[in-house]
Every structure is written in structure tokens, then in C-alpha cells.
Scaffold this active site. Structure first.
Site, PDB file in Angstrom:
ATOM      1  CG  ASN A 107      -0.502  -0.284   2.525  1.00 43.77           C
ATOM      2  OD1 ASN A 107       0.571  -0.787   2.591  1.00 43.77           O
ATOM      3  ND2 ASN A 107      -0.972   0.323   3.490  1.00 43.77           N
ATOM      4  CD  GLU A 150      -5.184  -6.230  -1.141  1.00 45.16           C
ATOM      5  OE1 GLU A 150      -4.574  -5.121  -1.069  1.00 45.16           O
ATOM      6  OE2 GLU A 150      -6.173  -6.503  -0.243  1.00 45.16           O
TER       7      GLU A 150
HETATM    8  N1  THU Z   1      -5.218  -1.546   2.355  1.00 46.53           N
HETATM    9  C1  THU Z   1      -4.587  -2.610   1.572  1.00 46.53           C
HETATM   10  O1  THU Z   1      -3.434  -2.299   1.073  1.00 46.53           O
HETATM   11  N2  THU Z   1      -5.500  -3.518   0.936  1.00 46.53           N
HETATM   12  C2  THU Z   1      -6.630  -3.799   1.554  1.00 46.53           C
HETATM   13  O2  THU Z   1      -7.453  -4.581   1.086  1.00 46.53           O
HETATM   14  C3  THU Z   1      -7.223  -2.906   2.810  1.00 46.53           C
HETATM   15  C4  THU Z   1      -6.654  -1.581   3.034  1.00 46.53           C
HETATM   16  C5  THU Z   1      -4.343  -0.429   3.110  1.00 46.53           C
HETATM   17  C6  THU Z   1      -5.047   0.846   2.472  1.00 46.53           C
HETATM   18  C7  THU Z   1      -4.252   1.750   3.471  1.00 46.53           C
HETATM   19  O3  THU Z   1      -3.193   2.095   3.124  1.00 46.53           O
HETATM   20  C8  THU Z   1      -4.488   1.085   4.848  1.00 46.53           C
HETATM   21  O4  THU Z   1      -4.478  -0.467   4.224  1.00 46.53           O
HETATM   22  C9  THU Z   1      -5.436   1.203   5.929  1.00 46.53           C
HETATM   23  O5  THU Z   1      -6.758   1.040   5.094  1.00 46.53           O
END
Ligand code: THU
Length: 128
Positions: free
Chosen positions: A42, A55
Site C-alpha cells: 500500500n 493487492e
Molecule cells: N489496505 C490495503 O492495502 N489493502 C486492503 O485490501 C485494505 C486496506 C491499505 C490501504 C491503507 O493504506 C491501509 O491499508 C489502511 O486502510
């Protein structure tokens, strides 16, 4: 390919997450039919809605490299969190049915799901 290798790669990607606002680092590794692994983490933005999830970053990197057939996806976070709705839609559209490994701290496997378990009755845009 060993699942533990996919999980280890996702863990490496999680270390590269840029999550200064949520402090919730996520890593993802997607295995393609050709046997390659693509990684995502992320990357958060000060304009929050422009943040990208791990993802989706991994899947989009694979697509940009010309891959379109996917075999498995590992997602790792410190608490073994589930993919968000937007990611479930993209997994459905781009990866189709495949095993999704949800992993927590210390790289232990929390759960395994199929795409349709995570997104039953999906939206599909009908082309006219
Ligand atoms: N996040 C992801 O990387 N994947 C997900 O499916 C859920 C959320 C990240 C986005 C953000 O940077 C952090 O987790 C908190 O929401």
C-alpha cells in the site's frame, strides 16, 4: 511453487509499504500462470482517496508486465486483515477464481479463500 515462497515475497513487499497515516502496512504477492511473482504494497497519499492498496498494486504491476493469467494471491498485514471491497472487485475481474492466502504477523497463514467466497454475486459490466 511453494505457498511459503509467495508469503515470504509478500512479507518483503509489506516492509516497503508507505503507510504514514494509517500505520497499517500491507504487502501482496500474486503468482502468474507463467510462474512469475509480482509484488505490491500500500502506498498512502495525503489526499487519502488516492491511496492504492497492496493487492491492487501487485495485480496492476503484473498486468503492466503483460500478464493476464493468475494462479494465487497472498496478502499480508500485521493482523491478517481481509481485502477491501475495491480490491475484491479487481481480483474478481482480473484474476478470476484463484486461492487467496490471508497472512498475519510472523508470516503465519490465517485463512485461505477463493475469489467467489470473498465476492459472491459480483458486478460484471456487460459490454454492448
Ligand atoms: N489496505 C490495503 O492495502 N489493502 C486492503 O485490501 C485494505 C486496506 C491499505 C490501504 C491503507 O493504506 C491501509 O491499508 C489502511 O486502510
Amino acid at each position: 511453487m511453494d505457498i511459503s515462497e509467495l508469503i515470504e515475497q509478500a512479507r518483503q513487499a509489506q516492509k516497503r509499504a508507505h503507510a504514514p497515516y494509517s500505520r497499517y502496512p500491507v504487502g501482496a504477492a500474486v503468482l502468474t500462470e507463467s510462474g512469475k511473482i509480482f509484488l505490491g504494497c500500500n502506498v498512502e497519499s495525503g489526499a487519502f482517496s488516492t491511496t492504492i492498496c497492496a493487492e491492487r498494486a501487485a495485480i496492476f504491476a503484473a498486468i503492466a508486465a503483460g500478464e493476464s493469467q493468475f494462479r494465487a494471491l497472498a496478502i499480508i498485514s500485521n493482523d491478517g486483515g481481509m481485502p477491501c471491497g475495491s480490491c475484491r472487485q479487481v481480483i474478481h475481474e482480473q484474476c478470476g477464481e484463484l486461492p487467496i492466502y490471508i497472512v498475519g504477523a510472523n508470516s503465519q497463514l490465517h485463512k485461505e479463500f477463493s475469489t467467489s467466497q470473498l465476492l459472491p454475486y459480483p458486478f460484471d459490466l456487460k459490454e454492448s
